[in-house]
Design an enzyme around this catalytic site. Sequence first.
Site, mmCIF file in Angstrom:
data_model
loop_
_atom_site.group_PDB
_atom_site.id
_atom_site.type_symbol
_atom_site.label_atom_id
_atom_site.label_comp_id
_atom_site.label_asym_id
_atom_site.label_seq_id
_atom_site.Cartn_x
_atom_site.Cartn_y
_atom_site.Cartn_z
ATOM 1 N N PHE A 75 35.391 75.909 52.468
ATOM 2 C CA PHE A 75 34.550 75.565 51.331
ATOM 3 C C PHE A 75 34.159 76.829 50.578
ATOM 4 O O PHE A 75 33.963 77.877 51.181
ATOM 5 C CB PHE A 75 33.276 74.858 51.809
ATOM 6 C CG PHE A 75 33.547 73.537 52.451
ATOM 7 C CD1 PHE A 75 33.732 72.409 51.674
ATOM 8 C CD2 PHE A 75 33.632 73.420 53.821
ATOM 9 C CE1 PHE A 75 33.981 71.185 52.254
ATOM 10 C CE2 PHE A 75 33.879 72.202 54.416
ATOM 11 C CZ PHE A 75 34.057 71.088 53.621
ATOM 12 N N ASP A 76 34.014 76.697 49.267
ATOM 13 C CA ASP A 76 33.565 77.853 48.496
ATOM 14 C C ASP A 76 32.041 77.923 48.534
ATOM 15 O O ASP A 76 31.373 77.038 49.040
ATOM 16 C CB ASP A 76 34.111 77.830 47.070
ATOM 17 C CG ASP A 76 33.512 76.727 46.214
ATOM 18 O OD1 ASP A 76 32.594 76.028 46.683
ATOM 19 O OD2 ASP A 76 33.957 76.571 45.080
ATOM 20 N N LYS A 77 31.500 78.983 47.967
ATOM 21 C CA LYS A 77 30.070 79.235 48.080
ATOM 22 C C LYS A 77 29.263 78.712 46.904
ATOM 23 O O LYS A 77 28.064 78.906 46.836
ATOM 24 C CB LYS A 77 29.829 80.732 48.232
ATOM 25 C CG LYS A 77 30.243 81.520 46.998
ATOM 26 C CD LYS A 77 30.039 82.988 47.223
ATOM 27 C CE LYS A 77 30.434 83.806 46.042
ATOM 28 N NZ LYS A 77 31.810 83.722 45.627
ATOM 29 N N THR A 78 29.886 78.061 45.948
ATOM 30 C CA THR A 78 29.166 77.710 44.719
ATOM 31 C C THR A 78 28.962 76.221 44.544
ATOM 32 O O THR A 78 29.214 75.675 43.488
ATOM 33 C CB THR A 78 29.899 78.271 43.492
ATOM 34 O OG1 THR A 78 31.241 77.773 43.511
ATOM 35 C CG2 THR A 78 29.897 79.767 43.477
ATOM 36 N N THR A 80 29.968 73.477 46.837
ATOM 37 C CA THR A 80 30.770 72.451 47.492
ATOM 38 C C THR A 80 29.945 71.714 48.536
ATOM 39 O O THR A 80 29.966 70.502 48.603
ATOM 40 C CB THR A 80 32.011 73.072 48.161
ATOM 41 O OG1 THR A 80 32.760 73.754 47.159
ATOM 42 C CG2 THR A 80 32.873 72.013 48.788
#
Length: 149
Positions: A75-78, A80
């Site tokens: 998962f990305d940090k922004t 998700t």
Amino acid sequence: MLAFTSFLGWLWYTRDLRVAVNIAAAVLIITCPCALGLAVPAVVTTASGRLFRKGLLIKDGTALERLAEVDCVVFDKTGTLTMGMPQLSSLEPLDESDRPAALALAQASAHPLSRALAAALVEAGTTPATITDVREHPGFGSRHATRAA
């Protein structure tokens, strides 16, 4: 007729509508291959609806099929898995003398982590330094900033 008979028999035997419907659907799919063509879209729609109610959006019906092959999830940090609104837990690593410049740079950025830093610094009572010519470069941060005299 066989599926309907199975439905009635299992409903009478178990008194469980869900079990009876599942058995009837299984009999229908096994005895009539064309029913499989009707059942798959119905199952995908039902599964997508359930996942949506739990907060997961499926953009494509084949995503459920491909999900069976997944062995690793990244998962990305922004946003998700989060609301995309991080909060700073501490300003300790940042020296008092660097805070005005950090606030000015953070306020010039649209990145969620910069917004969190700016909010924490404003809450701590920091006044931003005067910085001109701030340019944000996606993937590289804020650069080419010069401090006004």
